[in-house]
Design a protein around this motif. Structure first.
Motif, PDB file in Angstrom:
ATOM      1  N   THR A 136     125.836-111.867 -30.948  1.00 36.59           N
ATOM      2  CA  THR A 136     127.023-111.742 -31.809  1.00 36.59           C
ATOM      3  C   THR A 136     128.371-112.064 -31.128  1.00 36.59           C
ATOM      4  OG1 THR A 136     127.010-109.190 -31.268  1.00 36.59           O
ATOM      5  CG2 THR A 136     126.242-109.738 -33.383  1.00 36.59           C
ATOM      6  N   ALA A 137     128.250-112.301 -29.835  1.00 32.19           N
ATOM      7  CA  ALA A 137     129.424-112.690 -29.116  1.00 32.19           C
ATOM      8  C   ALA A 137     130.471-113.711 -29.473  1.00 32.19           C
ATOM      9  CB  ALA A 137     129.149-112.796 -27.618  1.00 32.19           C
ATOM     10  N   LYS A 138     129.911-114.578 -30.034  1.00 31.21           N
ATOM     11  CA  LYS A 138     130.381-115.765 -30.539  1.00 31.21           C
ATOM     12  C   LYS A 138     130.786-115.885 -32.069  1.00 31.21           C
ATOM     13  CE  LYS A 138     129.336-119.337 -27.236  1.00 31.21           C
ATOM     14  NZ  LYS A 138     128.684-120.567 -26.691  1.00 31.21           N
ATOM     15  N   ARG A 139     130.017-115.423 -32.633  1.00 32.60           N
ATOM     16  CA  ARG A 139     130.199-115.216 -34.258  1.00 32.60           C
ATOM     17  C   ARG A 139     129.647-113.952 -34.947  1.00 32.60           C
ATOM     18  NH1 ARG A 139     126.122-117.470 -37.364  1.00 32.60           N
ATOM     19  NH2 ARG A 139     124.567-118.661 -36.138  1.00 32.60           N
ATOM     20  N   ASP A 140     130.186-113.572 -35.915  1.00 31.01           N
ATOM     21  CA  ASP A 140     129.532-112.215 -36.742  1.00 31.01           C
ATOM     22  C   ASP A 140     128.246-112.855 -37.084  1.00 31.01           C
ATOM     23  OD1 ASP A 140     132.049-111.762 -36.173  1.00 31.01           O
ATOM     24  OD2 ASP A 140     132.709-111.360 -38.047  1.00 31.01           O
ATOM     25  N   ARG A 141     127.170-111.963 -37.166  1.00 32.36           N
ATOM     26  CA  ARG A 141     125.686-112.055 -37.656  1.00 32.36           C
ATOM     27  C   ARG A 141     125.459-111.034 -38.531  1.00 32.36           C
ATOM     28  NH1 ARG A 141     122.705-116.231 -34.424  1.00 32.36           N
ATOM     29  NH2 ARG A 141     123.843-116.978 -32.861  1.00 32.36           N
ATOM     30  N   TYR A 142     124.427-111.449 -39.532  1.00 29.73           N
ATOM     31  CA  TYR A 142     123.972-110.406 -40.388  1.00 29.73           C
ATOM     32  C   TYR A 142     122.538-110.283 -39.797  1.00 29.73           C
ATOM     33  CZ  TYR A 142     121.696-114.366 -42.822  1.00 29.73           C
ATOM     34  OH  TYR A 142     120.940-115.529 -43.127  1.00 29.73           O
ATOM     35  N   GLY A 143     121.904-109.046 -40.333  1.00 27.18           N
ATOM     36  CA  GLY A 143     120.757-108.408 -39.726  1.00 27.18           C
ATOM     37  C   GLY A 143     119.452-109.200 -39.540  1.00 27.18           C
ATOM     38  N   TYR A 144     119.179-109.934 -40.872  1.00 29.85           N
ATOM     39  CA  TYR A 144     117.937-110.860 -40.624  1.00 29.85           C
ATOM     40  C   TYR A 144     118.184-112.072 -39.802  1.00 29.85           C
ATOM     41  CZ  TYR A 144     113.994-113.364 -42.375  1.00 29.85           C
ATOM     42  OH  TYR A 144     112.886-114.331 -42.103  1.00 29.85           O
ATOM     43  N   GLU A 145     119.460-112.459 -39.704  1.00 34.12           N
ATOM     44  CA  GLU A 145     119.798-113.597 -38.901  1.00 34.12           C
ATOM     45  C   GLU A 145     119.363-113.166 -37.442  1.00 34.12           C
ATOM     46  OE1 GLU A 145     123.590-116.627 -38.161  1.00 34.12           O
ATOM     47  OE2 GLU A 145     123.979-114.665 -38.923  1.00 34.12           O
ATOM     48  N   LEU A 146     119.848-111.889 -37.104  1.00 35.75           N
ATOM     49  CA  LEU A 146     119.655-111.671 -35.600  1.00 35.75           C
ATOM     50  C   LEU A 146     118.174-111.530 -35.544  1.00 35.75           C
ATOM     51  CD1 LEU A 146     122.393-108.691 -35.639  1.00 35.75           C
ATOM     52  CD2 LEU A 146     122.154-110.977 -33.867  1.00 35.75           C
ATOM     53  N   VAL A 147     117.407-110.984 -36.636  1.00 37.83           N
ATOM     54  CA  VAL A 147     115.961-110.796 -36.412  1.00 37.83           C
ATOM     55  C   VAL A 147     115.324-112.189 -36.203  1.00 37.83           C
ATOM     56  CG1 VAL A 147     113.902-110.265 -37.528  1.00 37.83           C
ATOM     57  CG2 VAL A 147     115.643-108.690 -37.586  1.00 37.83           C
ATOM     58  N   ALA A 148     115.818-113.121 -36.995  1.00 37.22           N
ATOM     59  CA  ALA A 148     114.998-114.573 -36.850  1.00 37.22           C
ATOM     60  C   ALA A 148     115.452-115.401 -35.579  1.00 37.22           C
ATOM     61  CB  ALA A 148     115.665-115.277 -37.780  1.00 37.22           C
ATOM     62  N   SER A 149     116.647-114.960 -35.093  1.00 34.62           N
ATOM     63  CA  SER A 149     117.174-115.681 -33.777  1.00 34.62           C
ATOM     64  C   SER A 149     116.193-115.193 -32.636  1.00 34.62           C
ATOM     65  CB  SER A 149     118.527-115.466 -33.393  1.00 34.62           C
ATOM     66  OG  SER A 149     119.353-116.128 -34.610  1.00 34.62           O
ATOM     67  N   ILE A 150     116.104-113.752 -32.452  1.00 34.78           N
ATOM     68  CA  ILE A 150     115.368-113.227 -31.744  1.00 34.78           C
ATOM     69  C   ILE A 150     114.005-113.623 -31.557  1.00 34.78           C
ATOM     70  CG2 ILE A 150     114.580-110.894 -30.661  1.00 34.78           C
ATOM     71  CD1 ILE A 150     117.386-110.030 -31.485  1.00 34.78           C
ATOM     72  N   SER A 151     113.266-113.558 -32.891  1.00 35.81           N
ATOM     73  CA  SER A 151     111.915-113.752 -32.793  1.00 35.81           C
ATOM     74  C   SER A 151     111.429-115.346 -32.664  1.00 35.81           C
ATOM     75  CB  SER A 151     111.543-113.728 -34.696  1.00 35.81           C
ATOM     76  OG  SER A 151     111.521-112.283 -34.806  1.00 35.81           O
ATOM     77  N   GLU A 152     112.374-116.174 -32.675  1.00 35.44           N
ATOM     78  CA  GLU A 152     112.307-117.481 -31.918  1.00 35.44           C
ATOM     79  C   GLU A 152     111.785-117.430 -30.586  1.00 35.44           C
ATOM     80  OE1 GLU A 152     115.673-119.974 -32.792  1.00 35.44           O
ATOM     81  OE2 GLU A 152     115.396-119.876 -34.983  1.00 35.44           O
ATOM     82  N   LYS A 153     112.282-116.323 -29.858  1.00 31.76           N
ATOM     83  CA  LYS A 153     111.986-116.434 -28.462  1.00 31.76           C
ATOM     84  C   LYS A 153     110.770-115.300 -28.280  1.00 31.76           C
ATOM     85  CE  LYS A 153     115.785-118.759 -27.681  1.00 31.76           C
ATOM     86  NZ  LYS A 153     115.827-119.800 -28.691  1.00 31.76           N
ATOM     87  N   PHE A 154     110.877-114.439 -28.800  1.00 30.16           N
ATOM     88  CA  PHE A 154     109.688-113.328 -28.599  1.00 30.16           C
ATOM     89  C   PHE A 154     109.704-112.778 -29.956  1.00 30.16           C
ATOM     90  CE2 PHE A 154     113.303-111.538 -26.652  1.00 30.16           C
ATOM     91  CZ  PHE A 154     113.348-110.422 -26.941  1.00 30.16           C
ATOM     92  N   HIS A 155     108.360-112.186 -30.300  1.00 34.15           N
ATOM     93  CA  HIS A 155     108.118-111.566 -31.404  1.00 34.15           C
ATOM     94  C   HIS A 155     108.445-110.229 -31.292  1.00 34.15           C
ATOM     95  CE1 HIS A 155     106.290-110.183 -35.003  1.00 34.15           C
ATOM     96  NE2 HIS A 155     105.589-108.985 -34.438  1.00 34.15           N
TER      97      HIS A 155
END
Length: 109
Positions: free
Chosen positions: A18-37
């Protein structure tokens, strides 16, 4: 991946994303899940706690794909906390990698 590893680093990941832009919850889950479950349900309690502690503010924004989404915006206090965690992570990471190198003999040429 070890559950304790993920729990320990999830807060840092959420703050950094969230440092560069605002995010919503599911977007955060999806971004993190791309790296690890991760389980989707682990992020929302964390977001709630970080918001209550003053590290995020929230706002609703209309979505073309359904109901409005709650966005998380890093506060100045949250940015400072994130910077502190990043520094701690780098020190921790360096130390662990040195120990791994010593223990497995990677440091010997």
């Amino acid at each position: 991946m070890n559950v304790q590893f993920k729990k320990g680093v999830l807060e840092l990941c959420v703050l950094v994303l969230t440092a560069k832009r605002d995010r919503y919850g599911y977007e955060l889950v999806a971004s993190i899940s791309e790296k690890f479950h991760i389980a989707e349900g682990t992020v929302y309690p964390l977001l709630r706690r970080l918001t209550q502690e003053g590290f995020f503010t929230t706002y609703l924004k209309e979505s073309q794909e359904g109901p409005p989404r709650k966005y998380y915006q890093l506060t100045e206090q949250g940015r400072q906390y994130m910077n502190d965690l990043v520094l701690e992570w780098r020190i921790f990471d360096r130390g662990v990698n040195q120990i791994i190198g010593e223990g497995l003999g990677y440091d010997k040429a």
